[in-house]
Design an enzyme around this catalytic site. Structure first.
Site, PDB file in Angstrom:
ATOM      1  N   ARG A   1       0.871  -1.174   0.000  1.00  0.00           N
ATOM      2  CA  ARG A   1       0.000   0.000   0.000  1.00  0.00           C
ATOM      3  C   ARG A   1       0.908   1.223   0.000  1.00  0.00           C
ATOM      4  O   ARG A   1       2.037   1.181   0.500  1.00  0.00           O
ATOM      5  CB  ARG A   1      -0.905   0.018   1.229  1.00  0.00           C
ATOM      6  CG  ARG A   1      -1.850  -1.181   1.347  1.00  0.00           C
ATOM      7  CD  ARG A   1      -2.641  -1.107   2.651  1.00  0.00           C
ATOM      8  NE  ARG A   1      -3.606  -2.195   2.768  1.00  0.00           N
ATOM      9  CZ  ARG A   1      -3.356  -3.354   3.372  1.00  0.00           C
ATOM     10  NH1 ARG A   1      -2.163  -3.568   3.922  1.00  0.00           N
ATOM     11  NH2 ARG A   1      -4.277  -4.292   3.442  1.00  0.00           N
TER      12      ARG A   1
ATOM     13  N   LYS B   1      -2.562  -2.891   7.832  1.00  0.00           N
ATOM     14  CA  LYS B   1      -3.790  -2.434   8.494  1.00  0.00           C
ATOM     15  C   LYS B   1      -4.037  -3.212   9.777  1.00  0.00           C
ATOM     16  O   LYS B   1      -3.825  -4.424   9.836  1.00  0.00           O
ATOM     17  CB  LYS B   1      -4.985  -2.614   7.556  1.00  0.00           C
ATOM     18  CG  LYS B   1      -5.050  -1.593   6.420  1.00  0.00           C
ATOM     19  CD  LYS B   1      -6.335  -1.743   5.643  1.00  0.00           C
ATOM     20  CE  LYS B   1      -6.473  -0.664   4.577  1.00  0.00           C
ATOM     21  NZ  LYS B   1      -7.741  -0.799   3.820  1.00  0.00           N
TER      22      LYS B   1
ATOM     23  N   HIS C   1      -2.782   2.709  -5.886  1.00  0.00           N
ATOM     24  CA  HIS C   1      -3.365   1.455  -5.406  1.00  0.00           C
ATOM     25  C   HIS C   1      -3.531   0.449  -6.549  1.00  0.00           C
ATOM     26  O   HIS C   1      -3.515  -0.757  -6.324  1.00  0.00           O
ATOM     27  CB  HIS C   1      -4.708   1.712  -4.727  1.00  0.00           C
ATOM     28  CG  HIS C   1      -5.059   0.686  -3.687  1.00  0.00           C
ATOM     29  ND1 HIS C   1      -4.274   0.453  -2.581  1.00  0.00           N
ATOM     30  CD2 HIS C   1      -6.101  -0.176  -3.596  1.00  0.00           C
ATOM     31  CE1 HIS C   1      -4.814  -0.502  -1.848  1.00  0.00           C
ATOM     32  NE2 HIS C   1      -5.923  -0.907  -2.441  1.00  0.00           N
TER      33      HIS C   1
ATOM     34  N   ARG D   1      -0.680  -1.970  -6.764  1.00  0.00           N
ATOM     35  CA  ARG D   1      -0.809  -3.099  -5.830  1.00  0.00           C
ATOM     36  C   ARG D   1      -1.775  -4.142  -6.396  1.00  0.00           C
ATOM     37  O   ARG D   1      -1.524  -5.352  -6.327  1.00  0.00           O
ATOM     38  CB  ARG D   1      -1.293  -2.571  -4.479  1.00  0.00           C
ATOM     39  CG  ARG D   1      -1.666  -3.613  -3.428  1.00  0.00           C
ATOM     40  CD  ARG D   1      -1.964  -2.882  -2.131  1.00  0.00           C
ATOM     41  NE  ARG D   1      -2.869  -3.614  -1.254  1.00  0.00           N
ATOM     42  CZ  ARG D   1      -2.480  -4.496  -0.341  1.00  0.00           C
ATOM     43  NH1 ARG D   1      -1.203  -4.804  -0.224  1.00  0.00           N
ATOM     44  NH2 ARG D   1      -3.358  -5.092   0.444  1.00  0.00           N
TER      45      ARG D   1
ATOM     46  N   HIS E   1      -4.145  -9.303   3.519  1.00  0.00           N
ATOM     47  CA  HIS E   1      -5.597  -9.304   3.654  1.00  0.00           C
ATOM     48  C   HIS E   1      -5.991 -10.160   4.859  1.00  0.00           C
ATOM     49  O   HIS E   1      -5.522 -11.286   5.008  1.00  0.00           O
ATOM     50  CB  HIS E   1      -6.266  -9.887   2.400  1.00  0.00           C
ATOM     51  CG  HIS E   1      -6.235  -8.967   1.231  1.00  0.00           C
ATOM     52  ND1 HIS E   1      -6.407  -9.391  -0.069  1.00  0.00           N
ATOM     53  CD2 HIS E   1      -6.060  -7.617   1.148  1.00  0.00           C
ATOM     54  CE1 HIS E   1      -6.331  -8.357  -0.883  1.00  0.00           C
ATOM     55  NE2 HIS E   1      -6.125  -7.275  -0.176  1.00  0.00           N
TER      56      HIS E   1
ATOM     57  N   TYR F   1      -9.751 -10.912  -6.841  1.00  0.00           N
ATOM     58  CA  TYR F   1      -8.837 -10.959  -7.983  1.00  0.00           C
ATOM     59  C   TYR F   1      -9.173 -12.115  -8.921  1.00  0.00           C
ATOM     60  O   TYR F   1      -8.859 -12.061 -10.103  1.00  0.00           O
ATOM     61  CB  TYR F   1      -7.393 -11.070  -7.494  1.00  0.00           C
ATOM     62  CG  TYR F   1      -6.960  -9.829  -6.754  1.00  0.00           C
ATOM     63  CD1 TYR F   1      -6.639  -8.663  -7.430  1.00  0.00           C
ATOM     64  CD2 TYR F   1      -6.910  -9.809  -5.365  1.00  0.00           C
ATOM     65  CE1 TYR F   1      -6.279  -7.511  -6.749  1.00  0.00           C
ATOM     66  CE2 TYR F   1      -6.541  -8.667  -4.671  1.00  0.00           C
ATOM     67  CZ  TYR F   1      -6.234  -7.528  -5.367  1.00  0.00           C
ATOM     68  OH  TYR F   1      -5.882  -6.382  -4.695  1.00  0.00           O
TER      69      TYR F   1
END
Length: 304
Positions: free
Chosen positions: A159, A182, A250, A253, A276, A285
Site C-alpha cells: 500500500r 492495516k 493502489h 498493488r 488481507h 482478484y
C-alpha cells in the site's frame, strides 16, 4: 446534545479497538463520525435525551428511518453499509455493559451494493508507468525517488502508506521486508532485485540525511513524502501513456496481485503477501482474472 455517558462509552469503545489493534486511527475517526451522526439523528427522531435509554428504545422502524435519512442526504450504499457496521459495533459493546436488548439494531440489514473489482494495469502498462514516472521531474533524486516508490507498489504489492512508512533502517532492502499493515497486522514481503536497486539508486542521490529512525522517502524540502505527490506524479504519467483514471498508486498493488494470480500464484499465498485479513478480499482478484479471460474470449473466439 449527546449525553456525557454515551460520549464516554463511545470513547472507551474506540480506545478498546485501538488497544486490540483492530482499527487504525483513520478508521476509528470514521467510526466515531458514523456513530455520532446516528446518535444525533436518533435524538431528533425519538425526541429523547441522548442517553443509553434512547438506544435501548430503538426499533427496526427507527433504524429504517435513519437509513432513509442518510440516503436522502446523498450517502451511497457502500458508505451507509460502513456506517451501519460502526453503529452495530458500538451498540453491541454498549448492550453488553448496560444490559439492554440490541436485537432491533443488530438485525438491521445493510443495503446491497455492487462491490468494485480491482482495476489492474496489464504488465506492459505497469512497467511503462514505472518508467514514465521517472521522467516527470528534472531533479534526478526526485525522479529516482518516484520510480523507487512506484516500483515498491508494483514489485512488492505494498500500500502507498506502507511504502512511505519505511525508514532509513530499511536500507538496503533485505530479502524480505517486515511490513506493518492495516490493524497492526504484520507480514513478510519478498523483495525483488529491481525494487532493491531502485531504492538504492534513490538513497545514493537523495540530498538529505536518511537516519535509521527517519522516513526513507522525503519530499523536496526534506520532510516525509506526502502520498498525494505520488498520486499526482502517477496522474501525469498516465495522461502521457493514455491510461485510464484508475491507474492510481493502489492500482499498482492490484496489478501485483493480479499478475501473480495469472502466473499461477496460490490464492492463500497472495493473501499473505497482500496482508488481507480475509481470503474473500483476495478472491476479488479471481473475478478480475475471469472477467479478463471472458473479454479475450469474446474478442478472439470465432463464434463470439
Amino acid at each position: 446534545m449527546i449525553s456525557p455517558g454515551l460520549t464516554d462509552a463511545l470513547g472507551r469503545w474506540l480506545d478498546g479497538l485501538a488497544a486490540m489493534g483492530g482499527a487504525a486511527e483513520n478508521t476509528r475517526t470514521a467510526y466515531r463520525a458514523d456513530v455520532l451522526s446516528w446518535l444525533a439523528f436518533l435524538q431528533g427522531h425519538l425526541d429523547e435525551g441522548g442517553g443509553t435509554n434512547m438506544i435501548a428504545a430503538v426499533g427496526l422502524s427507527d433504524m429504517r428511518a435513519w437509513m432513509a435519512h442518510e440516503r436522502g442526504r446523498g450517502l451511497g450504499a457502500r458508505s451507509l453499509a460502513r456506517a451501519l457496521s460502526s453503529v452495530k459495533g458500538f451498540t453491541r459493546y454498549l448492550a453488553e455493559r448496560e444490559g439492554f436488548d440490541p436485537t432491533a439494531i443488530l438485525s438491521t440489514r445493510a443495503p446491497k451494493f455492487q462491490k468494485k473489482l480491482p482495476r489492474p494495469l496489464d504488465p506492459d502498462a505497469a512497467r511503462a508507468m514505472i518508467d514514465t514516472v521517472e521522467l516527470q521531474s528534472d531533479e534526478a533524486w526526485i525522479a529516482s525517488r518516484d520510480m523507487a516508490v512506484v516500483t515498491l507498489l508494483y514489485g512488492c504489492g505494498l500500500r502507498i502508506s506502507e511504502a512511505l512508512r519505511l525508514t532509513g533502517a530499511d536500507h538496503p532492502l533485505p530479502d524480505a521486508l517486515l511490513i506493518h499493515g492495516k490493524g497492526g497486522k504484520e507480514r513478510q514481503v519478498p523483495v525483488l532485485d529491481a525494487a532493491r536497486a531502485a531504492v538504492s539508486a534513490y538513497f545514493a542521490l537523495c540530498p538529505y540525511d536518511l537516519p535509521a529512525d527517519g522516513p526513507l522517502f522525503r519530499g523536496a524540502k526534506g520532510g516525509a513524502l506526502n502520498p498525494r505527490l505520488v498520486a499526482k506524479v502517477m496522474e501525469r504519467a498516465r495522461l502521457q501513456l493514455g491510461l485510464p483514471s484508475t491507474a492510481t498508486p493502489h492500482a499498482m498493488r492490484h496489478s501485483f496481485a493480479t499478475h501473480l494470480l495469472e502466473a499461477g500464484g496460490d490464492l492463500r499465498a497472495i493473501q499473505e503477501l497482500l496482508g488481507h485479513a480475509s481470503l474473500s478480499t483476495t478472491q476479488a482478484y479471481t473475478a478480475v482474472d475471469t472477467a479478463r479471460l471472458l473479454e479475450v474470449y469474446s474478442k478472439a473466439h470465432p463464434r463470439a
